[in-house]
Design an enzyme around this catalytic site. Sequence first.
Site, short mmCIF file in Angstrom:
data_model
loop_
_atom_site.label_atom_id
_atom_site.label_comp_id
_atom_site.label_asym_id
_atom_site.label_seq_id
_atom_site.Cartn_x
_atom_site.Cartn_y
_atom_site.Cartn_z
N TYR A 160 0.84 -1.21 0.00
CA TYR A 160 0.00 0.00 0.00
C TYR A 160 0.88 1.26 0.00
CZ TYR A 160 -3.76 3.13 1.68
OH TYR A 160 -4.68 4.15 1.83
N LYS A 164 1.12 4.30 -2.75
CA LYS A 164 0.83 5.71 -2.43
C LYS A 164 2.06 6.59 -2.63
CE LYS A 164 -3.56 5.13 -1.33
NZ LYS A 164 -4.62 5.62 -2.23
#
Length: 255
Positions: A160, A164
């Site tokens: 994740y 990002k």
Amino acid sequence: MSVAERFALHGKKALVTGASKGIGTELCRVLSEAGADVVAVARDAAGLAEAQAGVEANGGRCLTISADLACAAEAERAAKDALAAWGTIDILVNNAGVSVPKLMVDQTVAEWDFIQAVNLRAPWLMARTLVPAMMAQKAGKIVNVSSQTSAVALIEHGAYAASKNGLNGLTKVMTAEWAAYNIQCNTVCPTVTMTPMGQQVWGDPAKLGPMVAKIPSGRVAQTVEVCDVILFLCSQASDMINGQDIFVDGGYTAL
Ligand code: NAP
């Protein structure tokens, strides 16, 4: 021009991905309350209907498009369908996101690829499909919804965080390539927000407690607090902000 006019979105057409839940559904309401018409993109039909109802309650038009953004062809098709229906999209908010929290030694390649496809590849595909029309009209706003995890390490967030951090970097290149066409591209990086994803990742009090203890404001974010910052970045009031990461984190990353 008045303050109210500088912050308003009357006559603007906004496309919001991940509109069927959480921040995205709230954002459809907020943008339409500011005067925008909205294209709502996600998979879940019931959630899209809720987003549409929110926009229409504010007097806006809402087009819903069902698409699985993990699939490159569907992401491009969603953007093309929006253009075919409404001509130009003035505002793109790449908000759809997924998280599969696991220690890096346990994360599968399939999960890694899925996270990158939705969180990172889809924003690029949506933007590159919509941006020629923005260039032609010499105006556009792109807001990519990132995360505080783009600036700080959180365990179980390897894939994740990579997505990002990638999104923040992609946003800066969007600025470098498109600023000359009066297109502003920024990220909004929220802390924990109690949406369905927030519940999924932070629902366990044993995880949430220590996280909240590190947020100087002493609480998680409300969805509307994230949406109001996105609204600002979609409005004329933010025209000189470009290529920036705006943290909505109660001070988490300031320490
Ligand atoms: P959420 O409640 O889980 O909603 C996610 C949205 O993304 C849903 O509308 C979902 O729609 C859509 N989506 C997921 N996979 C998709 C796919 N394959 N194709 C199309 N749409 C897809 O999440 P949220 O908390 O509102 O998160 C919004 C954004 O904020 C995300 O980018 C997230 O990473 C970021 N963020 C959230 C938090 C938090 O604590 N909540 C913190 C920092 C950053 P369907 O399921 O209907 O497809």
